[in-house]
Design a protein around this motif. Structure first.
Motif, short mmCIF file in Angstrom:
data_model
loop_
_atom_site.label_atom_id
_atom_site.label_comp_id
_atom_site.label_asym_id
_atom_site.label_seq_id
_atom_site.Cartn_x
_atom_site.Cartn_y
_atom_site.Cartn_z
N ALA A 1 0.83 -1.21 0.00
CA ALA A 1 0.00 0.00 0.00
C ALA A 1 0.87 1.26 0.00
O ALA A 1 0.57 2.21 -0.72
N ALA A 2 1.93 1.27 0.80
CA ALA A 2 2.82 2.43 0.85
C ALA A 2 3.49 2.66 -0.50
O ALA A 2 3.61 3.81 -0.95
N GLY B 1 16.25 17.58 1.73
CA GLY B 1 16.23 18.97 1.29
C GLY B 1 14.78 19.41 1.12
O GLY B 1 13.85 18.69 1.48
N THR B 2 14.60 20.56 0.53
CA THR B 2 13.25 21.11 0.41
C THR B 2 12.34 20.30 -0.50
O THR B 2 11.13 20.35 -0.36
N ASN B 3 12.92 19.54 -1.45
CA ASN B 3 12.11 18.74 -2.37
C ASN B 3 12.13 17.25 -2.05
O ASN B 3 11.74 16.44 -2.89
N TYR B 4 12.57 16.88 -0.85
CA TYR B 4 12.65 15.47 -0.46
C TYR B 4 11.24 14.89 -0.45
O TYR B 4 10.34 15.38 0.23
N ALA B 5 11.04 13.84 -1.24
CA ALA B 5 9.70 13.30 -1.49
C ALA B 5 8.92 12.88 -0.24
O ALA B 5 7.76 13.30 -0.08
N PRO B 6 9.47 12.06 0.67
CA PRO B 6 8.64 11.57 1.78
C PRO B 6 7.96 12.66 2.63
O PRO B 6 6.75 12.57 2.85
N PRO B 7 8.67 13.71 3.08
CA PRO B 7 7.96 14.71 3.88
C PRO B 7 6.95 15.53 3.07
O PRO B 7 5.98 16.03 3.63
N LEU B 8 7.18 15.66 1.77
CA LEU B 8 6.19 16.35 0.94
C LEU B 8 4.95 15.47 0.76
O LEU B 8 3.82 15.94 0.87
N PHE B 9 5.18 14.19 0.50
CA PHE B 9 4.07 13.27 0.26
C PHE B 9 3.24 13.04 1.52
O PHE B 9 2.02 12.87 1.43
N VAL B 10 3.86 13.00 2.68
CA VAL B 10 3.14 12.68 3.92
C VAL B 10 2.07 13.74 4.24
O VAL B 10 1.10 13.44 4.92
N LYS B 11 2.20 14.92 3.67
CA LYS B 11 1.24 16.00 3.91
C LYS B 11 0.02 15.90 2.99
O LYS B 11 -0.96 16.62 3.17
N GLU B 12 0.10 15.03 2.00
CA GLU B 12 -0.95 14.94 0.98
C GLU B 12 -2.11 14.05 1.43
O GLU B 12 -1.93 13.15 2.25
N PRO B 13 -3.30 14.30 0.88
CA PRO B 13 -4.49 13.54 1.29
C PRO B 13 -4.34 12.03 1.13
O PRO B 13 -4.80 11.27 1.99
N GLU B 14 -3.68 11.58 0.06
CA GLU B 14 -3.53 10.14 -0.16
C GLU B 14 -2.79 9.47 0.99
O GLU B 14 -3.17 8.38 1.44
N ALA B 15 -1.73 10.11 1.47
CA ALA B 15 -0.95 9.55 2.58
C ALA B 15 -1.74 9.62 3.88
O ALA B 15 -1.66 8.70 4.70
N VAL C 1 -5.04 9.52 4.21
CA VAL C 1 -6.10 8.51 4.17
C VAL C 1 -5.51 7.12 4.46
O VAL C 1 -6.11 6.33 5.19
N ALA C 2 -4.33 6.84 3.90
CA ALA C 2 -3.67 5.55 4.11
C ALA C 2 -2.94 5.48 5.45
O ALA C 2 -2.39 4.43 5.80
#
Length: 87
Positions: A7-8, A31-45, A47-48
């Motif tokens: 799922a992750a 850095g500022t564009n590091y995917a995991p901390p940006l993604f964790v703020k999104e609705p998909e993350a 909800v999951a």
């Protein structure tokens, strides 16, 4: 592989695709564009119920499985940038 890991990875790839389509580059390195901390703020993350750590682990597994890679790009100002892309 556990269901939670699958799922992750699915959520990570979905968000990577969405960010790419939106022109929002994300990176594999801190850095500022590091995917995991940006993604964790999104609705998909949210909800999951994924944590930053779960997304980092998913990213590592996706690299090992060769489902994502780093692409080197030049910006408009001539600077070099790295972007995560799906393979």
């Amino acid at each position: 592989m556990a269901e939670a890991e699958r799922a992750a990875e699915h959520v990570f790839l979905s968000m990577l695709m969405r960010f790419t389509l939106e022109g929002r580059n994300v990176s594999h390195s801190a850095g500022t564009n590091y995917a995991p901390p940006l993604f964790v703020k999104e609705p998909e993350a949210k909800v999951a119920k994924l944590s930053k750590r779960a997304l980092e682990d998913a990213m590592r597994r996706l690299f090992v499985a060769k489902r994502i890679k780093v692409e080197h790009r030049e910006t408009r100002g001539g600077r070099k940038a790295n972007a995560l892309v799906m393979v």
